[in-house]
Design a protein around this motif. Structure first.
Motif, PDB file in Angstrom:
ATOM      1  N   ARG A  53      -2.749  11.016  11.918  1.00  0.00           N
ATOM      2  CA  ARG A  53      -2.798   9.725  12.601  1.00  0.00           C
ATOM      3  C   ARG A  53      -1.393   9.187  12.812  1.00  0.00           C
ATOM      4  O   ARG A  53      -0.553   9.274  11.921  1.00  0.00           O
ATOM      5  N   GLY A  54      -1.173   8.629  13.993  1.00  0.00           N
ATOM      6  CA  GLY A  54       0.087   7.975  14.306  1.00  0.00           C
ATOM      7  C   GLY A  54      -0.155   6.497  14.553  1.00  0.00           C
ATOM      8  O   GLY A  54      -1.028   6.135  15.338  1.00  0.00           O
ATOM      9  N   ASP A  55       0.594   5.640  13.872  1.00  0.00           N
ATOM     10  CA  ASP A  55       0.449   4.187  13.994  1.00  0.00           C
ATOM     11  C   ASP A  55       1.668   3.592  14.681  1.00  0.00           C
ATOM     12  O   ASP A  55       2.797   3.989  14.395  1.00  0.00           O
ATOM     13  N   LEU A  56       1.435   2.630  15.525  1.00  0.00           N
ATOM     14  CA  LEU A  56       2.496   1.819  16.111  1.00  0.00           C
ATOM     15  C   LEU A  56       2.421   0.466  15.415  1.00  0.00           C
ATOM     16  O   LEU A  56       1.506  -0.320  15.671  1.00  0.00           O
ATOM     17  N   PRO A  57       3.345   0.184  14.474  1.00  0.00           N
ATOM     18  CA  PRO A  57       3.267  -1.056  13.696  1.00  0.00           C
ATOM     19  C   PRO A  57       3.412  -2.301  14.578  1.00  0.00           C
ATOM     20  O   PRO A  57       4.203  -2.333  15.511  1.00  0.00           O
ATOM     21  N   HIS A  62      -0.266   8.212   3.338  1.00  0.00           N
ATOM     22  CA  HIS A  62       0.737   7.723   4.271  1.00  0.00           C
ATOM     23  C   HIS A  62       2.034   8.507   4.079  1.00  0.00           C
ATOM     24  O   HIS A  62       2.701   8.364   3.055  1.00  0.00           O
ATOM     25  N   ILE A  63       2.368   9.345   5.058  1.00  0.00           N
ATOM     26  CA  ILE A  63       3.607  10.114   5.002  1.00  0.00           C
ATOM     27  C   ILE A  63       4.795   9.154   5.125  1.00  0.00           C
ATOM     28  O   ILE A  63       5.775   9.266   4.400  1.00  0.00           O
ATOM     29  N   ASN A  64       4.688   8.211   6.062  1.00  0.00           N
ATOM     30  CA  ASN A  64       5.668   7.145   6.257  1.00  0.00           C
ATOM     31  C   ASN A  64       4.955   5.996   6.980  1.00  0.00           C
ATOM     32  O   ASN A  64       3.732   5.995   7.039  1.00  0.00           O
ATOM     33  N   ASP A  65       5.691   5.033   7.525  1.00  0.00           N
ATOM     34  CA  ASP A  65       5.057   3.888   8.182  1.00  0.00           C
ATOM     35  C   ASP A  65       4.344   4.265   9.481  1.00  0.00           C
ATOM     36  O   ASP A  65       3.522   3.501   9.977  1.00  0.00           O
ATOM     37  N   ILE A  66       4.648   5.425  10.036  1.00  0.00           N
ATOM     38  CA  ILE A  66       4.073   5.810  11.325  1.00  0.00           C
ATOM     39  C   ILE A  66       3.010   6.889  11.188  1.00  0.00           C
ATOM     40  O   ILE A  66       1.963   6.808  11.809  1.00  0.00           O
ATOM     41  N   PHE A  67       3.234   7.913  10.372  1.00  0.00           N
ATOM     42  CA  PHE A  67       2.303   9.039  10.291  1.00  0.00           C
ATOM     43  C   PHE A  67       1.534   9.054   8.974  1.00  0.00           C
ATOM     44  O   PHE A  67       2.069   8.733   7.921  1.00  0.00           O
ATOM     45  N   SER A  68       0.263   9.474   9.069  1.00  0.00           N
ATOM     46  CA  SER A  68      -0.566   9.623   7.881  1.00  0.00           C
ATOM     47  C   SER A  68      -1.552  10.766   8.097  1.00  0.00           C
ATOM     48  O   SER A  68      -1.851  11.151   9.219  1.00  0.00           O
ATOM     49  N   VAL A  69      -2.043  11.301   6.994  1.00  0.00           N
ATOM     50  CA  VAL A  69      -3.072  12.332   6.999  1.00  0.00           C
ATOM     51  C   VAL A  69      -4.342  11.683   6.476  1.00  0.00           C
ATOM     52  O   VAL A  69      -4.327  11.010   5.441  1.00  0.00           O
ATOM     53  N   ASN A  70      -5.454  11.873   7.198  1.00  0.00           N
ATOM     54  CA  ASN A  70      -6.723  11.229   6.853  1.00  0.00           C
ATOM     55  C   ASN A  70      -7.802  12.277   6.615  1.00  0.00           C
ATOM     56  O   ASN A  70      -7.870  13.273   7.331  1.00  0.00           O
ATOM     57  N   ALA A  71      -8.658  12.023   5.649  1.00  0.00           N
ATOM     58  CA  ALA A  71      -9.815  12.873   5.382  1.00  0.00           C
ATOM     59  C   ALA A  71     -10.973  11.968   5.028  1.00  0.00           C
ATOM     60  O   ALA A  71     -10.785  10.865   4.526  1.00  0.00           O
ATOM     61  N   GLY A  72     -12.183  12.428   5.299  1.00  0.00           N
ATOM     62  CA  GLY A  72     -13.325  11.579   4.996  1.00  0.00           C
ATOM     63  C   GLY A  72     -14.645  12.314   5.022  1.00  0.00           C
ATOM     64  O   GLY A  72     -14.707  13.533   5.155  1.00  0.00           O
ATOM     65  N   LEU A  73     -15.681  11.517   4.923  1.00  0.00           N
ATOM     66  CA  LEU A  73     -17.054  11.976   4.986  1.00  0.00           C
ATOM     67  C   LEU A  73     -17.824  10.940   5.785  1.00  0.00           C
ATOM     68  O   LEU A  73     -17.732   9.742   5.499  1.00  0.00           O
ATOM     69  N   ALA A  94       0.836  -1.205   0.000  1.00  0.00           N
ATOM     70  CA  ALA A  94       0.000   0.000   0.000  1.00  0.00           C
ATOM     71  C   ALA A  94       0.864   1.245   0.000  1.00  0.00           C
ATOM     72  O   ALA A  94       0.394   2.326  -0.298  1.00  0.00           O
ATOM     73  N   ASP A  95       2.145   1.098   0.335  1.00  0.00           N
ATOM     74  CA  ASP A  95       3.038   2.245   0.388  1.00  0.00           C
ATOM     75  C   ASP A  95       3.624   2.589  -0.974  1.00  0.00           C
ATOM     76  O   ASP A  95       4.420   3.510  -1.070  1.00  0.00           O
ATOM     77  N   LEU A  96       3.258   1.860  -2.015  1.00  0.00           N
ATOM     78  CA  LEU A  96       3.781   2.150  -3.338  1.00  0.00           C
ATOM     79  C   LEU A  96       3.456   3.588  -3.727  1.00  0.00           C
ATOM     80  O   LEU A  96       4.332   4.354  -4.078  1.00  0.00           O
ATOM     81  N   LEU A  97       2.188   3.976  -3.630  1.00  0.00           N
ATOM     82  CA  LEU A  97       1.786   5.359  -3.866  1.00  0.00           C
ATOM     83  C   LEU A  97       1.518   6.092  -2.559  1.00  0.00           C
ATOM     84  O   LEU A  97       1.341   7.302  -2.558  1.00  0.00           O
ATOM     85  N   GLY A  98       1.416   5.347  -1.455  1.00  0.00           N
ATOM     86  CA  GLY A  98       1.158   5.966  -0.165  1.00  0.00           C
ATOM     87  C   GLY A  98      -0.277   6.381   0.047  1.00  0.00           C
ATOM     88  O   GLY A  98      -0.568   7.195   0.917  1.00  0.00           O
ATOM     89  N   VAL A  99      -1.198   5.841  -0.736  1.00  0.00           N
ATOM     90  CA  VAL A  99      -2.603   6.242  -0.657  1.00  0.00           C
ATOM     91  C   VAL A  99      -3.470   5.020  -0.377  1.00  0.00           C
ATOM     92  O   VAL A  99      -3.228   3.946  -0.926  1.00  0.00           O
ATOM     93  N   PHE A 132     -16.316   0.120  12.262  1.00  0.00           N
ATOM     94  CA  PHE A 132     -15.619  -0.956  11.550  1.00  0.00           C
ATOM     95  C   PHE A 132     -15.350  -0.446  10.143  1.00  0.00           C
ATOM     96  O   PHE A 132     -16.239   0.088   9.495  1.00  0.00           O
ATOM     97  N   SER A 133     -14.112  -0.600   9.682  1.00  0.00           N
ATOM     98  CA  SER A 133     -13.729  -0.044   8.390  1.00  0.00           C
ATOM     99  C   SER A 133     -12.933  -1.058   7.575  1.00  0.00           C
ATOM    100  O   SER A 133     -12.198  -1.873   8.125  1.00  0.00           O
ATOM    101  N   VAL A 134     -13.104  -0.985   6.261  1.00  0.00           N
ATOM    102  CA  VAL A 134     -12.318  -1.769   5.313  1.00  0.00           C
ATOM    103  C   VAL A 134     -11.582  -0.787   4.425  1.00  0.00           C
ATOM    104  O   VAL A 134     -12.203   0.120   3.858  1.00  0.00           O
ATOM    105  N   GLY A 135     -10.262  -0.936   4.329  1.00  0.00           N
ATOM    106  CA  GLY A 135      -9.458  -0.034   3.513  1.00  0.00           C
ATOM    107  C   GLY A 135      -8.655  -0.783   2.470  1.00  0.00           C
ATOM    108  O   GLY A 135      -8.263  -1.941   2.682  1.00  0.00           O
ATOM    109  N   PHE A 136      -8.404  -0.142   1.347  1.00  0.00           N
ATOM    110  CA  PHE A 136      -7.657  -0.722   0.236  1.00  0.00           C
ATOM    111  C   PHE A 136      -6.525   0.211  -0.140  1.00  0.00           C
ATOM    112  O   PHE A 136      -6.746   1.377  -0.411  1.00  0.00           O
ATOM    113  N   GLY A 137      -5.291  -0.303  -0.159  1.00  0.00           N
ATOM    114  CA  GLY A 137      -4.127   0.491  -0.531  1.00  0.00           C
ATOM    115  C   GLY A 137      -3.952   0.543  -2.032  1.00  0.00           C
ATOM    116  O   GLY A 137      -4.269  -0.406  -2.742  1.00  0.00           O
TER     117      GLY A 137
END
Length: 183
Positions: A105-109, A66-77, A31-36, A177-182
């Motif tokens: 968002r900050g992730d702890l892998p 996805h800025i990197n493996d830890i931080f990302s910016v999220n937007a939604g509706l 999913a990090d190929l384009l980071g989206v 509950f969410s389903v996401g696709f990279g």
């Protein structure tokens, strides 16, 4: 002799292509190929208004960079609805809302996913109706949340999370509950 050399060269070229394909295979699934990534969510919410609260539902869509493996910016509706008891008796406030959250968002892998926390703001539009009297409130409020992500395969994530949204006179606590696709 020349024919054997040509076969050896073609075989060597074929092996190089095979090695290159195997080396690039993990990148295709990442999913990090384009980071989206994009996704859809649904869940139950607890809406509080005027000292009373009740349960409702919400659903939405979201996108993440996805800025990197830890931080990302999220937007939604997200859209939701609930009927909350009024202050004055048996009537119900019919509350419908639409919100546009923007968070960091900050992730702890972890081995098969991550745990996360996020905070940001949301633009909201809340419609409250009581006995035919409809009021609309719009504005900006705080939003935050936390949860866990389970990565099924590198391009599909399942998320279970808690989200809080301040929407003026209305407060929203939701389990989503969410389903996401990279991409």
């Amino acid at each position: 002799m020349k024919q054997g050399t040509a076969v050896m060269k073609n075989g060597f070229a074929m092996k190089r292509w095979l090695v290159a394909a195997i080396a690039l295979l993990p990148m295709v699934a990442s999913a990090d190929l384009l980071g989206v990534s994009v996704g859809a969510s649904a869940g139950g919410s607890r809406i509080s208004y005027n000292g009373n609260s009740d349960y409702g539902y919400e659903y939405g869509i979201h996108g993440t960079y996805h800025i990197n493996d830890i931080f990302s910016v999220n937007a939604g509706l997200a859209q939701g609805s609930a009927e909350v008891d009024s202050k004055f008796g048996s009537a119900k406030n019919d509350i419908d809302y639409t919100t546009f959250p923007i968070t960091l968002r900050g992730d702890l892998p972890l081995v098969i996913g991550s745990v996360y926390a996020k905070a940001g703001t949301n633009y909201y539009n809340v419609d409250r109706e009581l006995a035919g009297n409809k009021q609309t409130e719009k504005g900006w409020g705080f939003t935050g949340g936390a949860g866990v992500v389970f990565t099924m395969i590198p391009v599909v994530d399942l998320t279970l999370g808690y989200e809080y949204r301040d929407m003026g006179e209305v407060e929203n606590n939701a389990i989503i509950f969410s389903v996401g696709f990279g991409i």
